[in-house]
Motif scaffolding. Sequence first.
Motif, PDB file in Angstrom:
ATOM      1  N   ALA A  35     -21.889  51.905  -5.576  1.00  0.00           N
ATOM      2  CA  ALA A  35     -20.879  52.792  -6.025  1.00  0.00           C
ATOM      3  C   ALA A  35     -19.529  52.224  -7.221  1.00  0.00           C
ATOM      4  CB  ALA A  35     -20.059  53.182  -4.744  1.00  0.00           C
ATOM      5  N   ASP A  36     -19.328  53.920  -7.727  1.00  0.00           N
ATOM      6  CA  ASP A  36     -18.423  54.267  -8.918  1.00  0.00           C
ATOM      7  C   ASP A  36     -17.358  53.819  -8.171  1.00  0.00           C
ATOM      8  OD1 ASP A  36     -17.492  55.032 -11.167  1.00  0.00           O
ATOM      9  OD2 ASP A  36     -16.368  56.018 -10.026  1.00  0.00           O
ATOM     10  N   LEU A  37     -16.624  52.416  -8.783  1.00  0.00           N
ATOM     11  CA  LEU A  37     -15.180  51.850  -8.436  1.00  0.00           C
ATOM     12  C   LEU A  37     -14.119  52.329  -8.488  1.00  0.00           C
ATOM     13  CD1 LEU A  37     -13.940  48.091  -9.245  1.00  0.00           C
ATOM     14  CD2 LEU A  37     -12.059  50.165  -9.165  1.00  0.00           C
ATOM     15  N   THR A  38     -13.585  53.184  -9.651  1.00  0.00           N
ATOM     16  CA  THR A  38     -12.502  54.053  -9.295  1.00  0.00           C
ATOM     17  C   THR A  38     -12.883  55.252  -7.961  1.00  0.00           C
ATOM     18  OG1 THR A  38     -12.621  54.015 -11.722  1.00  0.00           O
ATOM     19  CG2 THR A  38     -11.027  56.186 -10.741  1.00  0.00           C
ATOM     20  N   GLN A  39     -13.869  56.144  -7.791  1.00  0.00           N
ATOM     21  CA  GLN A  39     -14.435  57.243  -6.707  1.00  0.00           C
ATOM     22  C   GLN A  39     -14.158  56.528  -5.363  1.00  0.00           C
ATOM     23  OE1 GLN A  39     -14.288  60.428  -7.369  1.00  0.00           O
ATOM     24  NE2 GLN A  39     -14.007  60.176  -5.381  1.00  0.00           N
ATOM     25  N   THR A  40     -15.107  54.826  -4.997  1.00  0.00           N
ATOM     26  CA  THR A  40     -14.315  54.733  -4.637  1.00  0.00           C
ATOM     27  C   THR A  40     -13.036  54.259  -3.319  1.00  0.00           C
ATOM     28  OG1 THR A  40     -16.761  53.616  -4.478  1.00  0.00           O
ATOM     29  CG2 THR A  40     -15.069  52.441  -2.903  1.00  0.00           C
ATOM     30  N   PHE A  41     -12.076  53.208  -4.511  1.00  0.00           N
ATOM     31  CA  PHE A  41     -10.866  53.765  -4.398  1.00  0.00           C
ATOM     32  C   PHE A  41      -9.851  54.160  -3.517  1.00  0.00           C
ATOM     33  CE2 PHE A  41     -11.752  49.056  -5.374  1.00  0.00           C
ATOM     34  CZ  PHE A  41     -11.143  48.052  -4.490  1.00  0.00           C
ATOM     35  N   ARG A  42     -10.327  55.329  -4.567  1.00  0.00           N
ATOM     36  CA  ARG A  42     -10.091  56.783  -4.159  1.00  0.00           C
ATOM     37  C   ARG A  42     -10.034  57.149  -3.282  1.00  0.00           C
ATOM     38  NH1 ARG A  42     -12.255  59.728  -8.834  1.00  0.00           N
ATOM     39  NH2 ARG A  42     -10.137  59.344 -10.585  1.00  0.00           N
ATOM     40  N   ASP A  43     -11.326  57.342  -3.382  1.00  0.00           N
ATOM     41  CA  ASP A  43     -11.993  57.792  -1.310  1.00  0.00           C
ATOM     42  C   ASP A  43     -11.367  57.163  -0.164  1.00  0.00           C
ATOM     43  OD1 ASP A  43     -13.171  58.845  -2.937  1.00  0.00           O
ATOM     44  OD2 ASP A  43     -15.296  58.417  -2.309  1.00  0.00           O
ATOM     45  N   LEU A  44     -10.892  56.134  -0.949  1.00  0.00           N
ATOM     46  CA  LEU A  44      -9.527  54.568   0.694  1.00  0.00           C
ATOM     47  C   LEU A  44      -8.669  55.412   0.887  1.00  0.00           C
ATOM     48  CD1 LEU A  44     -10.478  52.457   1.883  1.00  0.00           C
ATOM     49  CD2 LEU A  44      -9.299  50.685   0.248  1.00  0.00           C
ATOM     50  N   ILE A  89      -4.545  59.875   7.980  1.00  0.00           N
ATOM     51  CA  ILE A  89      -3.764  59.393   8.066  1.00  0.00           C
ATOM     52  C   ILE A  89      -3.413  59.351   9.152  1.00  0.00           C
ATOM     53  CG2 ILE A  89      -1.403  59.526   7.784  1.00  0.00           C
ATOM     54  CD1 ILE A  89      -1.541  61.819   5.294  1.00  0.00           C
ATOM     55  N   GLU A  90      -3.158  57.450   9.217  1.00  0.00           N
ATOM     56  CA  GLU A  90      -2.854  57.133  10.659  1.00  0.00           C
ATOM     57  C   GLU A  90      -2.151  56.409  11.481  1.00  0.00           C
ATOM     58  OE1 GLU A  90      -7.831  54.761  10.424  1.00  0.00           O
ATOM     59  OE2 GLU A  90      -6.492  54.149   9.550  1.00  0.00           O
ATOM     60  N   ILE A 112      -2.458  58.187  16.282  1.00  0.00           N
ATOM     61  CA  ILE A 112      -2.851  59.289  15.643  1.00  0.00           C
ATOM     62  C   ILE A 112      -3.633  59.541  14.006  1.00  0.00           C
ATOM     63  CG2 ILE A 112      -1.368  60.536  13.720  1.00  0.00           C
ATOM     64  CD1 ILE A 112       1.158  60.173  14.898  1.00  0.00           C
ATOM     65  N   SER A 113      -4.821  60.254  14.532  1.00  0.00           N
ATOM     66  CA  SER A 113      -5.024  60.764  12.737  1.00  0.00           C
ATOM     67  C   SER A 113      -4.795  62.121  12.187  1.00  0.00           C
ATOM     68  CB  SER A 113      -6.736  60.332  12.951  1.00  0.00           C
ATOM     69  OG  SER A 113      -7.550  60.457  11.751  1.00  0.00           O
ATOM     70  N   LEU A 114      -4.285  61.541  10.968  1.00  0.00           N
ATOM     71  CA  LEU A 114      -4.229  63.665  10.415  1.00  0.00           C
ATOM     72  C   LEU A 114      -4.957  63.123   8.954  1.00  0.00           C
ATOM     73  CD1 LEU A 114      -0.906  63.164  10.077  1.00  0.00           C
ATOM     74  CD2 LEU A 114      -2.246  64.107  12.155  1.00  0.00           C
ATOM     75  N   ASN A 115      -5.747  64.722   9.038  1.00  0.00           N
ATOM     76  CA  ASN A 115      -6.710  64.572   7.748  1.00  0.00           C
ATOM     77  C   ASN A 115      -5.969  64.505   6.816  1.00  0.00           C
ATOM     78  OD1 ASN A 115      -8.991  65.161   9.470  1.00  0.00           O
ATOM     79  ND2 ASN A 115      -8.557  67.492   9.068  1.00  0.00           N
ATOM     80  N   HIS A 116      -5.705  63.436   5.667  1.00  0.00           N
ATOM     81  CA  HIS A 116      -5.663  63.642   4.051  1.00  0.00           C
ATOM     82  C   HIS A 116      -5.541  65.093   3.222  1.00  0.00           C
ATOM     83  CE1 HIS A 116      -3.882  62.299   0.145  1.00  0.00           C
ATOM     84  NE2 HIS A 116      -3.392  61.206   1.167  1.00  0.00           N
ATOM     85  N   PHE A 163      -5.619  65.594   0.485  1.00  0.00           N
ATOM     86  CA  PHE A 163      -6.436  65.406  -0.622  1.00  0.00           C
ATOM     87  C   PHE A 163      -8.397  64.672  -0.113  1.00  0.00           C
ATOM     88  CE2 PHE A 163      -2.261  65.052  -2.402  1.00  0.00           C
ATOM     89  CZ  PHE A 163      -2.894  67.009  -3.583  1.00  0.00           C
ATOM     90  N   GLY A 164      -8.208  64.362   1.509  1.00  0.00           N
ATOM     91  CA  GLY A 164      -9.415  64.089   1.198  1.00  0.00           C
ATOM     92  C   GLY A 164     -10.457  64.247   1.526  1.00  0.00           C
ATOM     93  N   GLU A 165     -12.142  64.242   1.695  1.00  0.00           N
ATOM     94  CA  GLU A 165     -13.080  64.766   1.799  1.00  0.00           C
ATOM     95  C   GLU A 165     -13.049  65.735   2.949  1.00  0.00           C
ATOM     96  OE1 GLU A 165     -16.502  62.713   2.406  1.00  0.00           O
ATOM     97  OE2 GLU A 165     -15.927  61.597   0.315  1.00  0.00           O
ATOM     98  N   SER A 166     -12.359  65.212   4.111  1.00  0.00           N
ATOM     99  CA  SER A 166     -12.619  66.125   5.228  1.00  0.00           C
ATOM    100  C   SER A 166     -11.425  67.641   5.501  1.00  0.00           C
ATOM    101  CB  SER A 166     -11.953  65.601   6.663  1.00  0.00           C
ATOM    102  OG  SER A 166     -11.273  64.471   6.654  1.00  0.00           O
ATOM    103  N   ALA A 167     -10.641  67.646   4.091  1.00  0.00           N
ATOM    104  CA  ALA A 167      -9.296  68.624   4.137  1.00  0.00           C
ATOM    105  C   ALA A 167      -9.854  69.854   3.997  1.00  0.00           C
ATOM    106  CB  ALA A 167      -8.216  67.716   2.741  1.00  0.00           C
TER     107      ALA A 167
END
Length: 371
Positions: free
Chosen positions: A338-347, A352-353, A361-365, A367-371
Amino acid sequence: MTISKSDQQMLSSLAKPYDRIAVIGAGSWGTALATVARRAGREVVIWGRDGEVTKAISDRQENPKYLPEIGLPEGIEATTDMAAALRNADAVLVVTPSTTLRQICAQMKPHLGDGVPVALCAKGIEAKTGLLLGEVAAEELPGHPIGALSGPTFAKETVLAHPTAATVAFDFRYSDRLAPHNSPAARLAISMSSESFRPYISDDLVGVEIGGAVKNVIAIACGMMSGAGFAENTRAALITRGMDEMKTLAEVLGGRRETVTGLSGAGDLTLTCSSTTSRNMSLGTQLGQGLRREECFGGENVVVEGEVNSISVVDLAAQIGVTLPICEAVHAILHEGADLTQTFRDLWSRPIEGEPRTLGISLNHPFGESA
């Protein structure tokens, strides 16, 4: 029940140290622990595979391969003969890499006296089986109390007598509850105590082991982000959330969250994530700077426990249905390409918990993939 100061002093006076301690493993940490035990007044013998190293320890009071230019106390015996190392040993410290533990325990078994306690000083989870190292040792050495010695302890600083604290953990049997001063944990703690080395006693072996195994993976994550140019905010976040992953895994496996806030958890995590003296932090830093794995450490084949543990920790978590986002990110980078930069961006853009988790609580970020 609260124990009075006078009762505590009485229990301390009743605790009987182990007279002769065998240290299995003559690397930097094994040599450091042999030094600690010798300074505490114990008879000490250390076993190693390398005859040149053991000869230097015995003849010149030095370990030029792992702790160069540092004098060791006189009186440490050193040998490549396992039978000789374990002869008449009252307690054993096993300080070999986690990947060789099962083999080393099998090698020790014929030479151990009945009921001799064994404390593990490596950190990890066995690959494929998902067993904690204490469980591995218990399988190979039935009839012997199995424990761990763990904490924020760089070997060089320990040998140089910088004030150092660590945790000694064994599961407490019924008899240990009735007479805690006779427990293997208490006796080993007394055996290793000196002006510069201060042990604490724990009955939560699972919690101590999980802290030791997971912290190395988190340290690689901290190194990756530091190497990539990020600073203290990032490292503090990874340490804090990494400790939550340690707590979660420990709790599910029967340990206590409280243990992870102690020396073997928070203490060791903070140390390992704060200095490239740690090989785990150093590996992460080099990878974060863009080096390929084979280029790290100048191309030398350096064993990094967290690199191995990232596989076993993530595999174990998956088996028991626990999510460990930071450990999973490190695993993906190290072992899945996995690409380091993209992996930590995804992390960072995960949902949001709540903190604490009980908020649910769990809210879609945004800038996240599920947004």
